[in-house]
Design an enzyme around this catalytic site. Structure first.
Site, short mmCIF file in Angstrom:
data_model
loop_
_atom_site.label_atom_id
_atom_site.label_comp_id
_atom_site.label_asym_id
_atom_site.label_seq_id
_atom_site.Cartn_x
_atom_site.Cartn_y
_atom_site.Cartn_z
N LYS A 80 0.86 -1.20 0.00
CA LYS A 80 0.00 0.00 0.00
C LYS A 80 0.89 1.24 0.00
CE LYS A 80 -3.79 2.05 2.72
NZ LYS A 80 -4.53 1.97 4.00
N SER A 155 -9.42 1.86 3.14
CA SER A 155 -8.63 2.61 2.17
C SER A 155 -7.60 1.75 1.42
CB SER A 155 -7.90 3.73 2.90
OG SER A 155 -6.99 3.20 3.84
N SER A 179 -9.40 -0.29 7.31
CA SER A 179 -8.86 -0.19 5.95
C SER A 179 -8.23 -1.46 5.38
CB SER A 179 -7.85 0.94 5.88
OG SER A 179 -8.54 2.14 5.74
N1 GLN Z 1 -12.85 4.38 6.79
C1 GLN Z 1 -12.14 4.77 7.96
C2 GLN Z 1 -11.69 6.20 7.84
O1 GLN Z 1 -11.97 6.79 6.87
C3 GLN Z 1 -10.97 3.87 8.18
C4 GLN Z 1 -9.80 4.15 7.34
C5 GLN Z 1 -8.58 3.37 7.71
O2 GLN Z 1 -8.65 2.34 8.36
N2 GLN Z 1 -7.42 3.90 7.33
O3 GLN Z 1 -11.06 6.74 8.70
#
Ligand code: GLN
Length: 487
Positions: A80, A155, A179
């Protein structure tokens, strides 16, 4: 003919070690696949074909000579784009870091390289890991391999899509509030968020330090245990890293859950949960029952407050973390010759950050400001403790908890992006786990209209073994992990 790109790491590793296939051939099969379908999926922000082929040749010659090679020798891995890779772009899905090339490797990157894995590319993501769909990437969204007009989840959507589309063998993601697990669920792959502190965060560009962990994303549970075995363990470069030596999780791969007691918290099946998702997860619970496990329906009363608690804490931490992107130290700087520093700082951030990142910096700054700190941030910290207590209580009586990973199957691209609140609400089943710090894995548990359903298995602090074992048992007794999208 075997399509090597479609295999798992444990299947491939054996073939590479036996010299049935060379790492070079494997890398070529991955890049052939990428050439064919990446224009539809957009899983990657950058690709390293030349260096990957070079690395493969080196490993192939070591194997030919009979030298000892690492546990991931010649295996392609996608990272990532929020983890630092020495000499290779690390954009975090943001314009502000578009040209940033780190001078060092994140600890996890160093560890997979040490085991002779081959880094093939950096995957797409929501900008600074803020989002649940990859639609917040400054470089465009990724498409779900199961249905191209649907989101991959986020994400770490690029990592999940690359696995589902067989454009990689292994991947790493990061999970602040879901994410790793959300895209694993939406793309029908395996994703694990380790216990807070199990895996070093050194070299992970910070979004919300107190919540996030790097986790393995793989095609099956065996590969997940393998990748976790490599990346876990104390690191002196991360002061929040737990004081445990690196250890192997391969012993967890036992197909037996007899006499395990599972907790089923009703709050994770609440309003907004699609009927088909609920049914998919309950079918899995009954499967565990058939395999000799017991279950209890339980209640965790503070879960209801998870979304506001998580977003207040995550945004507050983000507002502080992202202050470092000032146009001086890293990446993009808006040029304006006569402007003073304040002005350059303002323009750089205005142009460099996307809308969601700005929204969170503003809200986080507000929540931390004098007069509001007690009302919002401090209150959120107190509720966080209550949520953690709910988990400790539930897990003191159960081997693990079973819930849906996401309340829905993947939604359509564009469906939620204009409405941040509805996007945030979708994180209801994943964010409580980060607030508590416990580990959780998402595994495929069925399909509805060809769209994947994910099951989440939540464990006790540092008891990744138990959730891997439950996940493995389920996988051994069900066909879902073998399904491939029709691309
Ligand atoms: N969807 C969550 C956020 O927007 C989690 C994102 C993540 O785990 N980086 O913060």
């Amino acid at each position: 003919m075997v399509n090597y790109n479609e295999l798992t790491c444990h299947e491939l590793k054996e073939k590479i070690d036996n010299q049935e296939v060379s790492s070079e051939e494997v890398i070529n099969s991955i890049f052939d696949r990428i050439d064919k379908i990446e224009s539809k999926i957009h899983a990657y922000i950058s690709l390293f074909r030349d260096s990957a082929l070079q690395d493969a040749k080196v490993i192939d010659s070591q194997i030919k000579k009979g030298e000892t090679v690492g546990r991931l020798s010649g295996i392609p891995i996608a990272i990532k784009d929020v983890m630092c890779t020495k000499g290779k772009f690390t954009t975090c899905g943001s314009r502000i870091l578009e040209n940033y090339i780190p001078p060092f490797d994140a600890t996890v990157v160093e560890r997979v390289k040490k085991e002779d894995a081959i880094i093939i590319g950096k995957t797409n993501m929501d900008e600074f890991a803020m989002g649940s769909s990859t639609e917040n990437s400054a470089f465009g969204y990724s498409s779900n391999p199961w249905e191209l007009n649907r989101v991959t989840g986020g994400s770490s959507g690029g990592s999940a899509a690359a696995l589902a589309a067989d454009e990689t063998i292994l991947a790493l993601g990061s999970d602040t509030g879901g994410s790793v697990r959300c895209p694993a669920s939406f793309c029908s792959v395996v994703g694990l968020k380790p216990t807070y502190g199990l895996v070093s965060r050194y070299g992970l560009v910070a979004y919300a330090n107190s919540l996030e962990q790097i986790g393995p994303m793989t095609k099956d549970v065996t590969d997940c245990a393998l990748l976790l075995s490599i990346i876990n363990g104390n690191d002196h470069c991360d002061s929040t890293s737990a004081p445990f030596q690196n250890k192997s999780y391969m012993n967890a791969l036992v197909s037996d859950v007899k006499d395990f007691t599972l907790g089923i918290p009703k709050e994770f099946f609440g309003e907004g949960t699609e009927k088909a998702v609920e049914k998919g997860v309950w079918d899995a619970i009954h499967k565990f029952e058939d395999l000799g496990a017991n279950y209890n329906e339980i209640s965790m009363p503070h879960i209801a407050y998870s979304i506001p608690t998580y977003y207040l804490i995550a945004m507050s931490e983000a507002s502080s973390n992202l202050a470092r992107f000032d146009g001086v130290r890293y990446g993009f700087r808006a040029e304006k010759s006569e402007a003073d520093w304040d002005e350059v700082f303002g323009i750089t951030r205005q142009k460099g950050f996307g809308a969601e990142v700005k929204r969170r910096i503003i809200l986080g700054t507000f929540a931390l400001s004098a007069g509001y700190y007690d009302k919002y941030y401090l209150k959120a910290l107190k509720i966080r403790t209550l949520i953690k207590n709910d988990f400790e209580k539930a897990l003191s009586k159960h081997s693990a908890l079973i819930t849906p990973t996401m309340p829905t199957t993947p939604f359509k691209i564009g469906e939620k992006i204009e409405n941040p609140l509805s996007m945030y609400m979708g994180d209801i089943d994943t964010v409580p786990i980060n607030l508590a710090g416990v580990p959780a894995i998402s595994i495929p548990c069925g399909f509805v209209n060809n769209l994947p359903i994910g099951m989440q298995i939540i464990g006790r602090f540092f008891d990744e073994e138990t959730i891997l074992r439950i996940a493995y048992t389920y996988e051994q007794n069900t066909p879902f992990h073998n399904e491939k999208p029709n691309l």
